[in-house]
Scaffold this motif. Sequence first.
Motif, mmCIF file in Angstrom:
data_model
loop_
_atom_site.group_PDB
_atom_site.id
_atom_site.type_symbol
_atom_site.label_atom_id
_atom_site.label_comp_id
_atom_site.label_asym_id
_atom_site.label_seq_id
_atom_site.Cartn_x
_atom_site.Cartn_y
_atom_site.Cartn_z
ATOM 1 N N ILE A 49 -15.119 32.698 3.441
ATOM 2 C CA ILE A 49 -14.534 31.680 2.561
ATOM 3 C C ILE A 49 -13.264 32.211 1.915
ATOM 4 N N ALA A 50 -13.294 33.483 1.473
ATOM 5 C CA ALA A 50 -12.117 34.079 0.838
ATOM 6 C C ALA A 50 -10.940 34.121 1.804
ATOM 7 N N PHE A 51 -11.205 34.444 3.066
ATOM 8 C CA PHE A 51 -10.134 34.544 4.058
ATOM 9 C C PHE A 51 -9.535 33.178 4.378
ATOM 10 N N MET A 52 -10.302 32.117 4.140
ATOM 11 C CA MET A 52 -9.782 30.771 4.371
ATOM 12 C C MET A 52 -8.719 30.381 3.356
ATOM 13 N N ILE A 53 -8.706 31.034 2.186
ATOM 14 C CA ILE A 53 -7.741 30.664 1.142
ATOM 15 C C ILE A 53 -6.308 30.896 1.612
ATOM 16 N N PRO A 54 -5.916 32.125 2.030
ATOM 17 C CA PRO A 54 -4.549 32.271 2.546
ATOM 18 C C PRO A 54 -4.350 31.554 3.877
ATOM 19 N N ASN A 55 -5.427 31.385 4.668
ATOM 20 C CA ASN A 55 -5.298 30.720 5.963
ATOM 21 C C ASN A 55 -4.968 29.242 5.831
ATOM 22 N N LEU A 56 -5.340 28.609 4.710
ATOM 23 C CA LEU A 56 -5.000 27.209 4.503
ATOM 24 C C LEU A 56 -3.488 26.995 4.597
#
Length: 285
Positions: A49-56
């Motif tokens: 979930i944390a890695f999805m933040i910059p990936n957005l």
Amino acid sequence: MGRLRFNRITIDAGKLFAGTLASRVLGFVRMFLMARYFGGGAAVDVFNIAFMIPNLFRRVLGEEAIESSFLPTFRSLVAQGRVGEAWRMAAVVLNWLLVALVAAAGLCALFAPQLVSWVLAPGFPADMAADAAFLGRLMCPFLILVGLAAFCGALLLAQRQALTYGLAPTLFNVGWIGVMVVGHRPLGMQSLAVGVLVAAGVNRILTLDLHAQQIQGFFDIPVDHLYAAPVMYRYFKEKNIPNLVCVSPDIGGVKMVNAYAHMLHTPLAIVAKKRTSASEVQVLN
């Protein structure tokens, strides 16, 4: 001429395929090691979930957006012989891209808790959501670096450097795997976030009051460890709070809190606790 062009395209495609294949193989190795070291529990969910933040934002400002918008125009100008104009356009795009990436990274860091709780994982417990927001903020510089890397990759493709372009993700995976292998025991899931930063190209880390100073040793880049004690000491002295007590939240923080208690001439208290799982803590006393 047609035959020569076909051969050149075939060679470039082969180079790109070789680099992409190497990247996919190392990506599989990375996922295998992640599963081996961390399993498939709550901690891995927190990192994903944390890695999805910059990936957005990376999906908006990353490879596909740049290659579909900037690259055709750049190639067209070069093909027309307007090389100088093409590179001036590239410089302008790079400057504005950097501004957009920095702004996006700042928004990610600022609204990380809201992104986790409202958008990415609304069903997460509060402690897991807080951990995901923390790791997401830690990885926000990744957004800036990977966006700039995507722009450089577009220039490599324009200059027919297909092999270098294809191998770039391979180097990213090598760096990530290396940090994970070395740091998975002392750093836990945070080794994944550190691996993302090191692999993306961060060349210096600025930290404030690390939980354990040994963490500095798990980076292969310079780490500047700053201390908040002088600022905090001045703040509390000016407040002149009556009956002030310095409290350590666990045994690991006793040394730091004891230093504060000594400077401020206050009593010292310690919270005794034990971790019952990766996401749960029980207070004993």
